[in-house]
Scaffold this motif. Structure first.
Motif, mmCIF file in Angstrom:
data_model
loop_
_atom_site.group_PDB
_atom_site.id
_atom_site.type_symbol
_atom_site.label_atom_id
_atom_site.label_comp_id
_atom_site.label_asym_id
_atom_site.label_seq_id
_atom_site.Cartn_x
_atom_site.Cartn_y
_atom_site.Cartn_z
ATOM 1 N N LEU A 149 0.835 -1.198 0.000
ATOM 2 C CA LEU A 149 0.000 0.000 0.000
ATOM 3 C C LEU A 149 0.869 1.247 0.000
ATOM 4 C CD1 LEU A 149 -2.810 1.398 0.361
ATOM 5 C CD2 LEU A 149 -2.426 1.226 2.834
ATOM 6 N N PRO A 150 0.798 2.057 -1.063
ATOM 7 C CA PRO A 150 1.573 3.301 -1.076
ATOM 8 C C PRO A 150 1.192 4.183 0.111
ATOM 9 C CG PRO A 150 0.693 2.815 -3.258
ATOM 10 C CD PRO A 150 0.032 1.857 -2.312
ATOM 11 N N GLY A 151 2.195 4.684 0.803
ATOM 12 C CA GLY A 151 1.934 5.574 1.918
ATOM 13 C C GLY A 151 1.617 4.881 3.232
ATOM 14 N N ALA A 152 1.701 3.549 3.265
ATOM 15 C CA ALA A 152 1.436 2.838 4.512
ATOM 16 C C ALA A 152 2.461 3.240 5.571
ATOM 17 C CB ALA A 152 1.483 1.329 4.288
ATOM 18 N N ARG A 153 1.995 3.363 6.799
ATOM 19 C CA ARG A 153 2.889 3.741 7.906
ATOM 20 C C ARG A 153 3.845 2.598 8.245
ATOM 21 N NH1 ARG A 153 2.382 7.024 12.625
ATOM 22 N NH2 ARG A 153 4.394 6.902 13.684
#
Length: 221
Positions: free
Chosen positions: A180-184
């Protein structure tokens, strides 16, 4: 490892668990109870994964979440359920939404689902969400919301019977499909696609992320 018990009796965050294709919220009773013991008010959201469209199920989730009275709400979605969580979060900027954990969700699209979608019987197996499962979703998380991803690496599942999956995978969804792009945070665990639902170790990591915004050490079993 188990979910550590809550350290205080302060206000409890609500957690909504969203199941995947072919399943029912009752399947998540074990995970729900583990999260409740960990200090959350956990709820299992059920929806007709075969008989209702992807968008309609996301709207139903929005109605369910809006009925909750908690000041902070988290989401946990397995497989298709994770995609529904992302659609909900993208379209409903609820300021109470804090964190989302995805369990084996094919955010980038599932090669297994794409092949099934080309076959009449296979397309039926995907219910009314064939495009989302085959192509994935483009999430736009609202400000303040954080997402964490847990992907399985135990390659045991029905997906292997349909086509070879690139390693590592959980038997149904390849790890690369869960990125997931931007996942923490992102975590690999040695469980199958179904094992993500029932594993005590996975439940402990879910609780860890919901509390702190990252996966990590959660103590011995």
């Amino acid at each position: 490892m188990n979910v550590p018990p809550a350290k205080d009796a302060g206000p409890r965050d609500d957690v909504v668990i969203v199941h995947g294709l072919w399943l029912h919220g009752l399947v998540f009773e074990v995970l729900r109870r583990r999260l409740c013991r960990g200090g959350f008010d956990a709820h299992a959201f059920s929806y007709p994964s075969m008989g209702r469209s992807f968008g309609a199920n996301a709207s139903a989730l929005a109605s369910y979440v809006s009925s909750l009275k908690a000041g902070v709400v988290h989401l946990v979605g397995h497989s298709l359920g994770g995609l529904i969580c992302l659609r909900y979060a993208s379209e409903n900027p609820d300021p109470r939404l804090s964190r989302i954990v995805l369990l084996g969700s094919p955010v980038r699209g599932s090669a297994t689902a794409a092949r099934l979608a080309k076959r009449p019987f296979g397309k039926w197996l995907l219910g009314r969400s064939p495009r989302e499962l085959a192509e994935g979703v483009t999430p736009h998380l609202p400000p303040g919301a954080e997402a964490g991803v847990i992907a399985g690496t135990l390659g045991v599942g029905l997906g292997r019977l349909i086509l070879p999956l690139p390693a590592p995978h959980d038997g149904t969804v390849a790890v690369a499909e869960t990125r997931l792009p931007g996942a923490r945070d992102f975590l690999l665990m040695p469980v199958s696609h179904t094992g993500l639902v029932f594993s005590a170790a996975v439940a402990a990591q879910v609780a860890c992320f919901l509390r702190a915004g990252s996966f990590g050490m959660v103590g011995p079993e």
